[in-house]
Write a protein that holds these residues in place. Structure first.
Motif, PDB file in Angstrom:
ATOM      1  N   TRP A  94      11.724 -31.959  56.745  1.00  7.70           N
ATOM      2  CA  TRP A  94      12.243 -30.948  55.821  1.00  7.70           C
ATOM      3  C   TRP A  94      13.616 -30.469  56.285  1.00  7.70           C
ATOM      4  O   TRP A  94      14.532 -30.300  55.476  1.00  7.70           O
ATOM      5  N   ARG A  95      13.765 -30.228  57.575  1.00  5.01           N
ATOM      6  CA  ARG A  95      15.052 -29.792  58.105  1.00  5.01           C
ATOM      7  C   ARG A  95      16.129 -30.851  57.891  1.00  5.01           C
ATOM      8  O   ARG A  95      17.279 -30.528  57.574  1.00  5.01           O
ATOM      9  N   ARG A  96      15.786 -32.094  58.086  1.00  6.06           N
ATOM     10  CA  ARG A  96      16.763 -33.159  57.836  1.00  6.06           C
ATOM     11  C   ARG A  96      17.143 -33.194  56.354  1.00  6.06           C
ATOM     12  O   ARG A  96      18.301 -33.383  55.999  1.00  6.06           O
ATOM     13  N   PHE A  97      16.154 -33.006  55.481  1.00  9.69           N
ATOM     14  CA  PHE A  97      16.425 -33.029  54.043  1.00  9.69           C
ATOM     15  C   PHE A  97      17.346 -31.877  53.643  1.00  9.69           C
ATOM     16  O   PHE A  97      18.339 -32.085  52.927  1.00  9.69           O
ATOM     17  N   VAL A  98      17.031 -30.683  54.119  1.00 14.01           N
ATOM     18  CA  VAL A  98      17.819 -29.506  53.741  1.00 14.01           C
ATOM     19  C   VAL A  98      19.248 -29.614  54.272  1.00 14.01           C
ATOM     20  O   VAL A  98      20.191 -29.183  53.616  1.00 14.01           O
ATOM     21  N   ARG A  99      19.417 -30.207  55.442  1.00 12.36           N
ATOM     22  CA  ARG A  99      20.760 -30.321  56.006  1.00 12.36           C
ATOM     23  C   ARG A  99      21.582 -31.415  55.355  1.00 12.36           C
ATOM     24  O   ARG A  99      22.784 -31.251  55.118  1.00 12.36           O
ATOM     25  N   LEU A 100      20.970 -32.545  55.048  1.00  6.90           N
ATOM     26  CA  LEU A 100      21.747 -33.716  54.651  1.00  6.90           C
ATOM     27  C   LEU A 100      21.766 -33.988  53.147  1.00  6.90           C
ATOM     28  O   LEU A 100      22.730 -34.559  52.640  1.00  6.90           O
ATOM     29  N   SER A 101      20.722 -33.621  52.440  1.00 11.02           N
ATOM     30  CA  SER A 101      20.604 -34.039  51.040  1.00 11.02           C
ATOM     31  C   SER A 101      21.465 -33.271  50.040  1.00 11.02           C
ATOM     32  O   SER A 101      21.930 -33.871  49.068  1.00 11.02           O
ATOM     33  N   PRO A 102      21.692 -31.952  50.205  1.00  4.32           N
ATOM     34  CA  PRO A 102      22.461 -31.232  49.174  1.00  4.32           C
ATOM     35  C   PRO A 102      23.833 -31.837  48.898  1.00  4.32           C
ATOM     36  O   PRO A 102      24.181 -32.091  47.737  1.00  4.32           O
ATOM     37  N   ALA A 103      24.631 -32.079  49.935  1.00  5.30           N
ATOM     38  CA  ALA A 103      25.958 -32.661  49.736  1.00  5.30           C
ATOM     39  C   ALA A 103      25.853 -34.068  49.149  1.00  5.30           C
ATOM     40  O   ALA A 103      26.652 -34.467  48.293  1.00  5.30           O
ATOM     41  N   MET A 104      24.866 -34.804  49.606  1.00  4.45           N
ATOM     42  CA  MET A 104      24.658 -36.168  49.098  1.00  4.45           C
ATOM     43  C   MET A 104      24.321 -36.136  47.608  1.00  4.45           C
ATOM     44  O   MET A 104      24.874 -36.923  46.818  1.00  4.45           O
ATOM     45  N   LEU A 105      23.442 -35.241  47.211  1.00  2.00           N
ATOM     46  CA  LEU A 105      23.054 -35.135  45.802  1.00  2.00           C
ATOM     47  C   LEU A 105      24.245 -34.756  44.924  1.00  2.00           C
ATOM     48  O   LEU A 105      24.429 -35.309  43.834  1.00  2.00           O
ATOM     49  N   ILE A 106      25.048 -33.807  45.407  1.00  2.00           N
ATOM     50  CA  ILE A 106      26.226 -33.385  44.645  1.00  2.00           C
ATOM     51  C   ILE A 106      27.225 -34.525  44.512  1.00  2.00           C
ATOM     52  O   ILE A 106      27.771 -34.787  43.430  1.00  2.00           O
ATOM     53  N   ALA A 107      27.483 -35.227  45.602  1.00  2.95           N
ATOM     54  CA  ALA A 107      28.445 -36.327  45.569  1.00  2.95           C
ATOM     55  C   ALA A 107      27.997 -37.426  44.614  1.00  2.95           C
ATOM     56  O   ALA A 107      28.777 -37.905  43.773  1.00  2.95           O
ATOM     57  N   VAL A 108      26.744 -37.825  44.721  1.00  3.54           N
ATOM     58  CA  VAL A 108      26.223 -38.885  43.855  1.00  3.54           C
ATOM     59  C   VAL A 108      26.221 -38.421  42.399  1.00  3.54           C
ATOM     60  O   VAL A 108      26.612 -39.171  41.498  1.00  3.54           O
ATOM     61  N   GLY A 109      25.814 -37.188  42.158  1.00  3.31           N
ATOM     62  CA  GLY A 109      25.782 -36.670  40.791  1.00  3.31           C
ATOM     63  C   GLY A 109      27.166 -36.602  40.164  1.00  3.31           C
ATOM     64  O   GLY A 109      27.352 -36.995  39.001  1.00  3.31           O
ATOM     65  N   LEU A 110      28.148 -36.110  40.912  1.00  4.05           N
ATOM     66  CA  LEU A 110      29.508 -36.008  40.376  1.00  4.05           C
ATOM     67  C   LEU A 110      30.101 -37.385  40.098  1.00  4.05           C
ATOM     68  O   LEU A 110      30.770 -37.591  39.076  1.00  4.05           O
ATOM     69  N   MET A 111      29.877 -38.325  41.008  1.00  2.59           N
ATOM     70  CA  MET A 111      30.432 -39.660  40.800  1.00  2.59           C
ATOM     71  C   MET A 111      29.773 -40.353  39.600  1.00  2.59           C
ATOM     72  O   MET A 111      30.432 -41.095  38.859  1.00  2.59           O
ATOM     73  N   ALA A 112      28.491 -40.104  39.400  1.00  6.61           N
ATOM     74  CA  ALA A 112      27.818 -40.654  38.220  1.00  6.61           C
ATOM     75  C   ALA A 112      28.373 -40.014  36.954  1.00  6.61           C
ATOM     76  O   ALA A 112      28.597 -40.701  35.949  1.00  6.61           O
ATOM     77  N   LEU A 113      28.605 -38.709  36.985  1.00  7.08           N
ATOM     78  CA  LEU A 113      29.156 -38.003  35.835  1.00  7.08           C
ATOM     79  C   LEU A 113      30.556 -38.491  35.496  1.00  7.08           C
ATOM     80  O   LEU A 113      30.906 -38.665  34.323  1.00  7.08           O
TER      81      LEU A 113
END
Length: 385
Positions: free
Chosen positions: A81-100
């Motif tokens: 969970w700690r790894r997810f909270v630290r690493l995933s938010p920026a990754m999700l935003i980057a992938v989402g913006l590039m897809a958009l």
């Protein structure tokens, strides 16, 4: 009045400063567009430093968990969970913006990157994809999946042999490249795991009295300067040979990085006190965002602002202006990501906590809660925080 002659400490901040150096080396390779600079492989050095730091910090955390009186299931849940909270938010935003924005083929490959299989995609297609830098994030995530069972669940006697197998096995795996294996298979975990293992070895040597001699050896000034000298020699593009470039260069860089980690832990030597300077430490703090977003900045500009002919100039001044703009925009985005997204999300880390094996805690322990991971050790673990 007595003058304070104590040497500046590199402890704590030195790790962030070293991470700052690592991400600046990556930017140096990706944004200078200079083959003479790339010949020295600054990007490889930067990524290897990230891996060594991650191996050290993650192993240190897991060794503490192994000795704690907590259920293994709850420890695993809290760790991932700690790894997810630290690493995933920026990754999700980057992938989402590039897809958009329809950049970097993200609409077709988003699920591959979000499941941290980017390195497998590169190994399959055998070329650098538009989101090629995600390969190192994939390597780290795959290491995390492997490392918790090995450190926490497996018998203690297996950890050191496993670390040594990884340290020795990865160079042998990379040796297959000059012998005919496709070079893109190097982005898979077997080609990178020695860097993570060198960091893990530092953590194990620090933790076990029987291995303190290894820790002291890596922490000696002569060992570090010898590693730095040899690393420069093997990275020299004028002396490079495939039999050195693939198996030996990354191994030497990783070993030297492990020695640097010890020097940061022990705050040894004023020669590296500059690693704890506030600017470099802050770059280290936001380094994960810098790494995640930087590769997309030129692609977005070239895709959606290609009528600005300044981006396509070939003069030295145009290239310098272009590189300065890439770096400035990357830092701006990373700052916004840290303050508006990543840092607030870290408040959720305590939502999943390890639980004690005891049904009723002992009276003397009811007021002593185990300390949470410090920002220096856990909040900033990356490839590459």
């Amino acid at each position: 009045m007595h003058r304070n002659t104590r040497r500046p400490s590199t402890q704590g901040g030195g790790h962030s400063g070293l991470r700052g150096v690592a991400v600046l080396l990556v930017l140096l390779e990706h944004f200078t567009y200079s083959e003479s600079i790339r010949g020295w492989a600054p990007g490889m050095v930067g990524v290897r430093l990230f891996f060594v730091l991650s191996g050290f910090l993650i192993t240190s955390i897991l060794l503490r968990q192994k000795s704690a009186d907590q259920t293994r299931a709850s420890q695993a849940a809290a760790f991932y969970w700690r790894r997810f909270v630290r690493l995933s938010p920026a990754m999700l935003i980057a992938v989402g913006l590039m897809a958009l924005l329809d950049v970097a083929q993200m609409r077709q490959t988003w699920w591959i990157h979000l499941t941290y299989l980017s390195n497998f995609l590169i190994a399959d297609v055998k070329y650098w994809i538009p989101a090629g830098h995600f390969w190192s994030l994939s390597v780290e995530e795959q290491f995390y999946l492997l490392w918790f069972p090995l450190v926490v669940l497996a018998p203690k006697r297996l950890l050191l042999p496993t670390v040594l197998v990884f340290v020795a096995g990865a160079p042998l795996y990379r040796l297959l490249v000059p012998l005919g294996m496709n070079e893109f298979y190097n982005v898979l975990l077997p080609g990178q795991v020695d860097s993570l293992a060198w960091g893990a070895l530092v953590a194990v040597a620090k933790d076990r009295p029987s291995l303190n001699w290894v820790y002291r050896l890596m922490g000696s000034a002569r060992f570090l300067w010898a590693g730095l000298t040899l690393s420069v020699l093997v990275l020299n593009p004028f002396m490079g040979h495939a039999l050195i470039t693939w198996p030996i260069s990354p191994a030497l860089v990783s070993l030297t990085g492990a020695s640097l980690v010890v020097h940061c832990v022990e705050a040894r030597g004023s020669a590296f006190a500059w690693l704890a300077t506030p600017v470099l430490v802050h770059i280290g703090v936001i380094s994960y965002g810098i790494y995640v977003y930087h590769y997309f900045v030129p692609q977005v500009v070239f895709t959606h602002a290609n009528d600005l002919h300044i981006w396509f100039g070939t003069s030295v001044w145009t290239k310098l202006l272009r590189t300065t703009f890439w770096i400035a925009l990357t830092f701006l985005i990373a700052e916004m990501s840290w303050w508006l997204l990543e840092r607030p999300m870290l408040q959720l880390k305590s939502a999943v906590k390890p639980t004690s094996n005891r049904v009723y805690p002992a009276p003397e322990e009811t007021e002593n809660v185990l300390p949470q991971e410090t920002p220096q050790s856990s909040d900033r673990v990356t490839f590459t925080g």
